[in-house]
Design an enzyme around this catalytic site. Structure first.
Site, PDB file in Angstrom:
ATOM      1  N   TYR A  22      40.303  43.795  36.226  1.00 48.44           N
ATOM      2  CA  TYR A  22      40.095  42.547  36.969  1.00 48.44           C
ATOM      3  C   TYR A  22      38.598  42.354  37.259  1.00 48.44           C
ATOM      4  O   TYR A  22      38.040  41.280  37.035  1.00 48.44           O
ATOM      5  CB  TYR A  22      40.907  42.581  38.261  1.00 48.44           C
ATOM      6  CG  TYR A  22      40.865  41.299  39.062  1.00 48.44           C
ATOM      7  CD1 TYR A  22      41.589  40.181  38.653  1.00 48.44           C
ATOM      8  CD2 TYR A  22      40.102  41.198  40.223  1.00 48.44           C
ATOM      9  CE1 TYR A  22      41.555  38.998  39.391  1.00 48.44           C
ATOM     10  CE2 TYR A  22      40.064  40.033  40.964  1.00 48.44           C
ATOM     11  CZ  TYR A  22      40.791  38.943  40.550  1.00 48.44           C
ATOM     12  OH  TYR A  22      40.753  37.766  41.273  1.00 48.44           O
ATOM     13  N   LYS A  57      36.161  39.262  35.842  1.00 46.71           N
ATOM     14  CA  LYS A  57      35.453  38.335  36.726  1.00 46.71           C
ATOM     15  C   LYS A  57      33.933  38.466  36.538  1.00 46.71           C
ATOM     16  O   LYS A  57      33.197  37.489  36.688  1.00 46.71           O
ATOM     17  CB  LYS A  57      35.863  38.562  38.185  1.00 46.71           C
ATOM     18  CG  LYS A  57      37.337  38.210  38.460  1.00 46.71           C
ATOM     19  CD  LYS A  57      37.675  36.741  38.181  1.00 46.71           C
ATOM     20  CE  LYS A  57      39.060  36.356  38.664  1.00 46.71           C
ATOM     21  NZ  LYS A  57      39.412  34.962  38.393  1.00 46.71           N
TER      22      LYS A  57
END
Ligand code: NDP
Length: 245
Positions: free
Chosen positions: A150, A154
């Protein structure tokens, strides 16, 4: 600050739940014609009951061809785009699996690139400019336990935002991101429902609390609007000061 999007057409991805849903509703309240994109039909049905003017598009953004088809009509004449849909999974670094890596990058990075290409081509052709907001995270700039993939998606998204700002700026298309701390949506609950774990995070946030959906939506509306007309390529924390420390 009064913000009106009257006469503007907006696409919001991941508009079925959480931040995306609230953003779609807020844009509609501010006068925009809103296209809501998500993959669960029931969420679109309930969204339309709440706001009948919203145009629904049901598609899995992880499917490049289906997205191309679904946005062929809806992707034209767009002034505002919010790339909000994302996938989150928790795995310790040593246990990261290739399928979770691929799914995450496919939705969180590749689909953002793709939807933005479709929309920005239309904006460029019409010569009217536009504003794109990518929903990133504090996780793009700070390592979080078990968030390897994750965080990496990002981080990639923040750099995608900057390059899009560079290349689309000459067409008066601004591209920025908002980078929230934890918000207790479906995704937020996945990682932070345990009170002990939540405290380890809130204790590092100077304002001492997680963000509310509305905190994030307000920053998105600002970046979409002409009130931020000279702001391009920024990653705006909505994190109570987490990234400042
Ligand atoms: P939610 O899980 O509540 O909602 C995400 C929405 O995106 C859902 O409607 C979901 O549909 C949709 N979506 C996911 N994958 C796809 C796909 N492949 N195709 C179409 N739609 C899809 O998430 P949040 O509202 O919490 O998150 C919104 C954004 O904010 C994300 O980019 C997230 O990374 C970011 N963010 C969230 C934080 C948090 O703590 N909540 C913190 C920082 C950033 P479905 O449910 O049907 O899968």
């Amino acid at each position: 600050m009064e913000i009106s999007f009257a006469g503007k057409r907006a696409i919001v991805t991941g508009a079925g739940k959480g931040i995306g849903r609230a953003t779609a509703l807020a844009l509609a309240r501010c006068g925009a014609e809103v296209v809501a994109v998500t993959r669960t039909r029931a969420d679109l049905d309930s969204l339309l009951l709440e706001c009948p003017s919203i145009k629904p598009v049901c598609v899995n953004l992880g499917d490049w061809g289906a997205t191309e088809e679904a946005l062929r009509e809806a992707g034209g004449n767009v002034d505002l785009l919010v790339n909000n849909a994302a996938y989150a999974t928790l795995q310790p670094f040593l246990e990261v699996t290739p399928d979770q890596f691929d799914i995450s990058f496919n939705i969180n990075v590749k689909a953002v690139l793709h939807v933005s290409q479709i929309v920005a081509r239309g904006m460029k052709a019409r010569g009217t400019g536009g504003s794109i907001v990518n929903i990133s995270s504090q996780a793009s700039q700070c390592a979080l336990q078990d968030h390897t993939v994750y965080c990496a998606t990002k981080g990639a998204l923040d750099m995608l935002t900057k390059v899009m700002a560079l290349e689309l700026g000459p067409y008066q298309i601004r591209v920025n991101s908002v980078n929230p701390t934890v918000v207790m949506t479906k995704m937020g609950r996945l990682a932070w429902s345990d009170p002990g774990k939540a405290k380890t995070m809130t204790s590092r946030i100077p304002l001492g609390r997680f963000a509310e959906v509305e905190d994030v939506v307000n920053s998105i509306l600002f970046l979409l609007s002409d009130k931020s007309s000279m702001t391009n390529g920024v990653t705006l924390p909505v994190d109570g000061g987490f990234l400042a420390c």
